[in-house]
Design a protein around this motif. Sequence first.
Motif, mmCIF file in Angstrom:
data_model
loop_
_atom_site.group_PDB
_atom_site.id
_atom_site.type_symbol
_atom_site.label_atom_id
_atom_site.label_comp_id
_atom_site.label_asym_id
_atom_site.label_seq_id
_atom_site.Cartn_x
_atom_site.Cartn_y
_atom_site.Cartn_z
ATOM 1 N N VAL A 60 12.087 8.023 78.642
ATOM 2 C CA VAL A 60 12.277 8.875 79.369
ATOM 3 C C VAL A 60 11.818 10.747 78.558
ATOM 4 O O VAL A 60 12.473 10.607 78.021
ATOM 5 C CB VAL A 60 13.695 8.655 80.405
ATOM 6 N N PHE A 61 11.188 11.568 79.533
ATOM 7 C CA PHE A 61 10.722 13.025 78.907
ATOM 8 C C PHE A 61 11.857 13.609 79.604
ATOM 9 O O PHE A 61 11.973 13.300 80.771
ATOM 10 C CB PHE A 61 9.178 13.102 79.469
ATOM 11 N N PRO A 62 11.563 14.296 78.896
ATOM 12 C CA PRO A 62 13.402 15.483 79.249
ATOM 13 C C PRO A 62 12.665 15.946 81.004
ATOM 14 O O PRO A 62 11.585 16.426 80.834
ATOM 15 C CB PRO A 62 13.904 16.631 78.416
ATOM 16 N N GLN A 63 13.096 16.838 81.483
ATOM 17 C CA GLN A 63 12.998 17.625 82.313
ATOM 18 C C GLN A 63 12.167 18.831 82.250
ATOM 19 O O GLN A 63 13.217 19.502 81.237
ATOM 20 C CB GLN A 63 13.745 17.883 84.321
ATOM 21 N N LYS A 64 11.241 19.311 82.325
ATOM 22 C CA LYS A 64 11.171 20.774 81.630
ATOM 23 C C LYS A 64 9.434 21.118 81.947
ATOM 24 O O LYS A 64 8.694 20.051 83.332
ATOM 25 C CB LYS A 64 10.325 21.026 80.204
ATOM 26 N N VAL A 65 8.637 22.068 82.004
ATOM 27 C CA VAL A 65 7.566 22.284 82.127
ATOM 28 C C VAL A 65 6.099 21.684 81.287
ATOM 29 O O VAL A 65 6.523 21.659 80.108
ATOM 30 C CB VAL A 65 7.078 23.822 82.458
ATOM 31 N N TYR A 66 5.806 21.012 82.026
ATOM 32 C CA TYR A 66 4.648 20.209 81.018
ATOM 33 C C TYR A 66 2.964 20.674 81.870
ATOM 34 O O TYR A 66 3.083 20.808 82.551
ATOM 35 C CB TYR A 66 4.522 18.721 81.567
ATOM 36 N N PRO A 67 2.328 21.343 80.375
ATOM 37 C CA PRO A 67 1.333 21.684 80.611
ATOM 38 C C PRO A 67 0.151 20.456 81.163
ATOM 39 O O PRO A 67 0.330 18.949 80.035
ATOM 40 C CB PRO A 67 0.612 21.308 79.601
ATOM 41 N N MET A 68 -0.479 20.237 81.890
ATOM 42 C CA MET A 68 -1.375 19.077 82.765
ATOM 43 C C MET A 68 -2.882 19.631 82.669
ATOM 44 O O MET A 68 -3.193 20.542 83.286
ATOM 45 C CB MET A 68 -0.200 18.955 83.775
ATOM 46 N N ARG A 69 -3.226 18.033 83.036
ATOM 47 C CA ARG A 69 -4.984 19.037 83.614
ATOM 48 C C ARG A 69 -5.009 17.414 83.725
ATOM 49 O O ARG A 69 -5.141 16.282 83.628
ATOM 50 C CB ARG A 69 -5.755 19.057 81.760
ATOM 51 N N HIS A 70 -6.514 17.891 84.906
ATOM 52 C CA HIS A 70 -6.898 16.441 86.037
ATOM 53 C C HIS A 70 -8.140 17.075 85.910
ATOM 54 O O HIS A 70 -8.442 18.260 85.975
ATOM 55 C CB HIS A 70 -6.505 16.805 87.503
ATOM 56 N N ASP A 71 -9.006 16.099 85.833
ATOM 57 C CA ASP A 71 -10.451 16.586 86.050
ATOM 58 C C ASP A 71 -10.568 17.445 87.248
ATOM 59 O O ASP A 71 -11.644 18.098 86.732
ATOM 60 C CB ASP A 71 -11.408 15.389 85.924
ATOM 61 N N LEU A 80 8.596 19.029 85.532
ATOM 62 C CA LEU A 80 8.568 17.178 86.080
ATOM 63 C C LEU A 80 10.037 16.981 85.701
ATOM 64 O O LEU A 80 10.689 17.472 84.927
ATOM 65 C CB LEU A 80 7.790 16.248 85.496
ATOM 66 N N VAL A 81 10.729 16.461 86.563
ATOM 67 C CA VAL A 81 11.865 16.129 86.065
ATOM 68 C C VAL A 81 11.779 14.763 86.857
ATOM 69 O O VAL A 81 11.408 13.333 87.771
ATOM 70 C CB VAL A 81 12.738 16.493 87.508
ATOM 71 N N PRO A 82 12.448 13.550 85.523
ATOM 72 C CA PRO A 82 12.942 11.801 85.677
ATOM 73 C C PRO A 82 13.646 11.900 87.194
ATOM 74 O O PRO A 82 14.957 12.290 87.499
ATOM 75 C CB PRO A 82 13.405 12.079 84.594
ATOM 76 N N ILE A 83 13.271 11.297 87.914
ATOM 77 C CA ILE A 83 13.808 10.169 89.097
ATOM 78 C C ILE A 83 14.117 9.610 88.928
ATOM 79 O O ILE A 83 15.476 9.501 89.674
ATOM 80 C CB ILE A 83 13.780 11.492 90.336
ATOM 81 N N ALA A 84 13.505 8.350 88.933
ATOM 82 C CA ALA A 84 14.291 7.157 89.049
ATOM 83 C C ALA A 84 13.683 5.712 87.376
ATOM 84 O O ALA A 84 12.262 6.568 86.624
ATOM 85 C CB ALA A 84 13.897 6.382 89.841
ATOM 86 N N ARG A 85 14.001 5.265 87.580
ATOM 87 C CA ARG A 85 13.394 4.227 86.120
ATOM 88 C C ARG A 85 13.276 2.583 87.270
ATOM 89 O O ARG A 85 13.469 2.253 88.142
ATOM 90 C CB ARG A 85 14.254 3.752 85.292
ATOM 91 N N ASN A 86 12.184 3.000 87.042
ATOM 92 C CA ASN A 86 11.315 1.194 87.260
ATOM 93 C C ASN A 86 10.996 -0.260 86.869
ATOM 94 O O ASN A 86 10.655 0.396 85.152
ATOM 95 C CB ASN A 86 10.301 0.967 88.365
ATOM 96 N N ARG A 87 10.635 -0.832 86.658
ATOM 97 C CA ARG A 87 10.604 -2.299 85.612
ATOM 98 C C ARG A 87 9.399 -1.759 84.850
ATOM 99 O O ARG A 87 8.731 -2.018 83.565
ATOM 100 C CB ARG A 87 10.164 -3.174 86.249
ATOM 101 N N ASP A 88 8.353 -0.705 85.355
ATOM 102 C CA ASP A 88 7.297 -0.362 84.315
ATOM 103 C C ASP A 88 7.860 0.688 83.659
ATOM 104 O O ASP A 88 6.505 1.654 83.353
ATOM 105 C CB ASP A 88 5.575 0.208 85.074
#
Length: 97
Positions: A60-71, A80-88
């Motif tokens: 899991v990545f910790p909650q914090k501000v992440y630099p993000m890029r989208h095309d 981003l805040v981790p909220i749940a874990r799933n099988r993937d």
Amino acid sequence: MRFLSLQDFAPHVNETFHVAVGDSRTDFMLVEVKSLPARVVPGLVRAPFSLTFHHGAAIVFPQKVYPMRHDSLGEFGIFLVPIARNRDGFLYQAIFN
């Protein structure tokens, strides 16, 4: 500074967002864009909304501000805040209000 809105993200569900993690980059998938209930607040810049991202890492990545890029959307910081874990992997949420 440009305020991103639900309408900016809605067309990009199931698309990849590139996130800087330390000295490397990894990809998160946008899996949900959801409108949130709005309270009447004078001067409200945008209607509140949430984004849910998925990442397939086993850690899991910790909650914090992440630099993000989208095309299409360009570069921005997102808390981003981790909220749940799933099988993937893990789900992460960002709230905009």
